[in-house]
Motif scaffolding. Structure first.
Motif, PDB file in Angstrom:
ATOM      1  N   MET A 196      21.356 -55.678   6.075  1.00  0.00           N
ATOM      2  CA  MET A 196      21.202 -54.773   7.265  1.00  0.00           C
ATOM      3  C   MET A 196      22.023 -53.528   6.974  1.00  0.00           C
ATOM      4  O   MET A 196      23.123 -53.691   6.629  1.00  0.00           O
ATOM      5  N   LYS A 197      21.068 -52.512   7.006  1.00  0.00           N
ATOM      6  CA  LYS A 197      21.849 -51.018   6.808  1.00  0.00           C
ATOM      7  C   LYS A 197      22.041 -50.285   8.149  1.00  0.00           C
ATOM      8  O   LYS A 197      21.171 -50.572   9.149  1.00  0.00           O
ATOM      9  N   ASP A 198      23.168 -49.717   8.115  1.00  0.00           N
ATOM     10  CA  ASP A 198      23.084 -48.666   9.288  1.00  0.00           C
ATOM     11  C   ASP A 198      22.146 -47.602   9.441  1.00  0.00           C
ATOM     12  O   ASP A 198      21.262 -47.222  10.091  1.00  0.00           O
ATOM     13  N   ILE A 199      21.870 -47.281   7.911  1.00  0.00           N
ATOM     14  CA  ILE A 199      20.994 -45.992   7.888  1.00  0.00           C
ATOM     15  C   ILE A 199      20.283 -46.257   6.617  1.00  0.00           C
ATOM     16  O   ILE A 199      20.936 -46.391   5.413  1.00  0.00           O
ATOM     17  N   VAL A 200      18.803 -46.083   6.388  1.00  0.00           N
ATOM     18  CA  VAL A 200      18.143 -45.774   5.224  1.00  0.00           C
ATOM     19  C   VAL A 200      17.630 -44.518   5.106  1.00  0.00           C
ATOM     20  O   VAL A 200      16.821 -44.183   6.292  1.00  0.00           O
ATOM     21  N   ILE A 201      17.719 -43.822   4.217  1.00  0.00           N
ATOM     22  CA  ILE A 201      17.233 -42.331   3.994  1.00  0.00           C
ATOM     23  C   ILE A 201      16.188 -42.711   2.994  1.00  0.00           C
ATOM     24  O   ILE A 201      16.089 -42.994   1.928  1.00  0.00           O
ATOM     25  N   ILE A 202      14.939 -42.171   3.327  1.00  0.00           N
ATOM     26  CA  ILE A 202      13.793 -41.802   2.429  1.00  0.00           C
ATOM     27  C   ILE A 202      13.992 -40.473   1.779  1.00  0.00           C
ATOM     28  O   ILE A 202      13.297 -39.534   2.368  1.00  0.00           O
ATOM     29  N   GLY A 203      14.019 -40.348   0.503  1.00  0.00           N
ATOM     30  CA  GLY A 203      14.353 -39.249  -0.263  1.00  0.00           C
ATOM     31  C   GLY A 203      15.650 -38.894  -0.634  1.00  0.00           C
ATOM     32  O   GLY A 203      16.424 -39.002   0.093  1.00  0.00           O
ATOM     33  N   ALA A 204      15.641 -38.698  -2.119  1.00  0.00           N
ATOM     34  CA  ALA A 204      17.143 -38.243  -2.680  1.00  0.00           C
ATOM     35  C   ALA A 204      17.001 -37.000  -3.199  1.00  0.00           C
ATOM     36  O   ALA A 204      17.723 -36.694  -4.289  1.00  0.00           O
ATOM     37  N   GLY A 205      16.420 -36.084  -2.523  1.00  0.00           N
ATOM     38  CA  GLY A 205      16.532 -34.557  -3.053  1.00  0.00           C
ATOM     39  C   GLY A 205      17.731 -34.088  -2.263  1.00  0.00           C
ATOM     40  O   GLY A 205      18.716 -34.947  -1.767  1.00  0.00           O
ATOM     41  N   PRO A 206      17.927 -32.689  -2.210  1.00  0.00           N
ATOM     42  CA  PRO A 206      19.398 -32.204  -1.920  1.00  0.00           C
ATOM     43  C   PRO A 206      19.502 -32.486  -0.210  1.00  0.00           C
ATOM     44  O   PRO A 206      20.810 -32.991   0.180  1.00  0.00           O
ATOM     45  N   ALA A 207      18.562 -32.639   0.571  1.00  0.00           N
ATOM     46  CA  ALA A 207      18.629 -33.046   2.086  1.00  0.00           C
ATOM     47  C   ALA A 207      19.003 -34.466   2.240  1.00  0.00           C
ATOM     48  O   ALA A 207      19.809 -34.754   3.016  1.00  0.00           O
ATOM     49  N   GLY A 208      18.443 -35.131   1.590  1.00  0.00           N
ATOM     50  CA  GLY A 208      18.586 -36.609   1.784  1.00  0.00           C
ATOM     51  C   GLY A 208      19.798 -37.056   1.246  1.00  0.00           C
ATOM     52  O   GLY A 208      20.532 -37.882   1.876  1.00  0.00           O
ATOM     53  N   LEU A 209      20.302 -36.545   0.105  1.00  0.00           N
ATOM     54  CA  LEU A 209      21.796 -36.937  -0.555  1.00  0.00           C
ATOM     55  C   LEU A 209      22.730 -36.115   0.355  1.00  0.00           C
ATOM     56  O   LEU A 209      23.618 -36.927   0.711  1.00  0.00           O
ATOM     57  N   THR A 210      22.527 -35.122   1.038  1.00  0.00           N
ATOM     58  CA  THR A 210      23.406 -34.456   1.874  1.00  0.00           C
ATOM     59  C   THR A 210      23.532 -35.294   3.238  1.00  0.00           C
ATOM     60  O   THR A 210      24.740 -35.638   3.607  1.00  0.00           O
ATOM     61  N   ALA A 211      22.463 -35.766   3.594  1.00  0.00           N
ATOM     62  CA  ALA A 211      22.465 -36.865   5.090  1.00  0.00           C
ATOM     63  C   ALA A 211      23.383 -37.976   4.521  1.00  0.00           C
ATOM     64  O   ALA A 211      24.227 -38.442   5.198  1.00  0.00           O
ATOM     65  N   ALA A 212      23.243 -38.472   3.582  1.00  0.00           N
ATOM     66  CA  ALA A 212      23.913 -39.780   2.938  1.00  0.00           C
ATOM     67  C   ALA A 212      25.338 -39.512   2.822  1.00  0.00           C
ATOM     68  O   ALA A 212      26.233 -40.249   3.362  1.00  0.00           O
ATOM     69  N   ILE A 213      25.764 -38.218   2.373  1.00  0.00           N
ATOM     70  CA  ILE A 213      27.207 -37.990   2.068  1.00  0.00           C
ATOM     71  C   ILE A 213      27.836 -37.784   3.820  1.00  0.00           C
ATOM     72  O   ILE A 213      28.923 -38.474   3.855  1.00  0.00           O
ATOM     73  N   TYR A 214      27.239 -37.252   4.538  1.00  0.00           N
ATOM     74  CA  TYR A 214      27.650 -37.152   6.286  1.00  0.00           C
ATOM     75  C   TYR A 214      27.688 -38.470   6.734  1.00  0.00           C
ATOM     76  O   TYR A 214      28.783 -38.855   7.089  1.00  0.00           O
ATOM     77  N   ALA A 215      26.826 -39.279   6.250  1.00  0.00           N
ATOM     78  CA  ALA A 215      26.754 -40.459   7.066  1.00  0.00           C
ATOM     79  C   ALA A 215      27.842 -41.553   6.518  1.00  0.00           C
ATOM     80  O   ALA A 215      28.600 -42.122   7.198  1.00  0.00           O
ATOM     81  N   LEU A 216      27.956 -41.228   5.157  1.00  0.00           N
ATOM     82  CA  LEU A 216      28.984 -42.176   4.683  1.00  0.00           C
ATOM     83  C   LEU A 216      30.264 -41.784   4.983  1.00  0.00           C
ATOM     84  O   LEU A 216      31.303 -42.544   5.065  1.00  0.00           O
ATOM     85  N   ARG A 217      30.588 -40.762   5.090  1.00  0.00           N
ATOM     86  CA  ARG A 217      31.905 -40.017   5.534  1.00  0.00           C
ATOM     87  C   ARG A 217      32.379 -40.468   6.851  1.00  0.00           C
ATOM     88  O   ARG A 217      33.394 -40.748   7.376  1.00  0.00           O
ATOM     89  N   ALA A 218      31.230 -40.936   7.692  1.00  0.00           N
ATOM     90  CA  ALA A 218      31.301 -41.314   9.116  1.00  0.00           C
ATOM     91  C   ALA A 218      31.446 -42.743   9.060  1.00  0.00           C
ATOM     92  O   ALA A 218      31.635 -43.450  10.067  1.00  0.00           O
TER      93      ALA A 218
END
Length: 115
Positions: free
Chosen positions: A1-23
């Motif tokens: 179980m993940k908190d968030i799954v992001i579909i897409g590893a472009g700049p938007a997806g990777l940036t969303a991942a950074i913010y979520a991981l920092r949280a």
């Protein structure tokens, strides 16, 4: 179980991942092709703050490395089915895996148009 799954590893997806991981949440990024999206195939990026000039691959690799260092996971499989109808979202992948998450972020970007 993940908190968030992001579909897409472009700049938007990777940036969303950074913010979520920092949280402090658990994140998996799903990508079919290469991380960085269309930015990864650009010869030179000259309009991004902090960089006078950087190749698209260097730019993409830098963001990817940051996500990895923060504990983000990557799954390089195509998402073929998504069920968002309950509190726990499920994603079926082309490699046969089934991912479950509390939230899904769609950052699937664009396809380059061929002339």
């Amino acid at each position: 179980m993940k908190d968030i799954v992001i579909i897409g590893a472009g700049p938007a997806g990777l940036t969303a991942a950074i913010y979520a991981l920092r949280a402090g949440v658990k994140v998996t990024v799903c990508e079919t092709e290469i991380y960085g999206g269309q930015a990864s195939i650009i010869d030179k990026i000259e309009n991004y703050p902090g960089f006078a000039s950087i190749t698209g691959m260097e730019f993409s690799s830098s963001i990817y490395d940051q996500v990895k260092k923060l504990g983000g996971e990557f799954n390089f499989s195509r998402v073929i089915e998504v069920d968002l109808n309950s509190d726990i979202k499920s994603l079926k992948l082309s490699n046969g895996e089934l991912l479950e998450a509390k939230s899904v972020i769609f950052a699937n970007g664009l396809k380059r148009r061929v002339l």
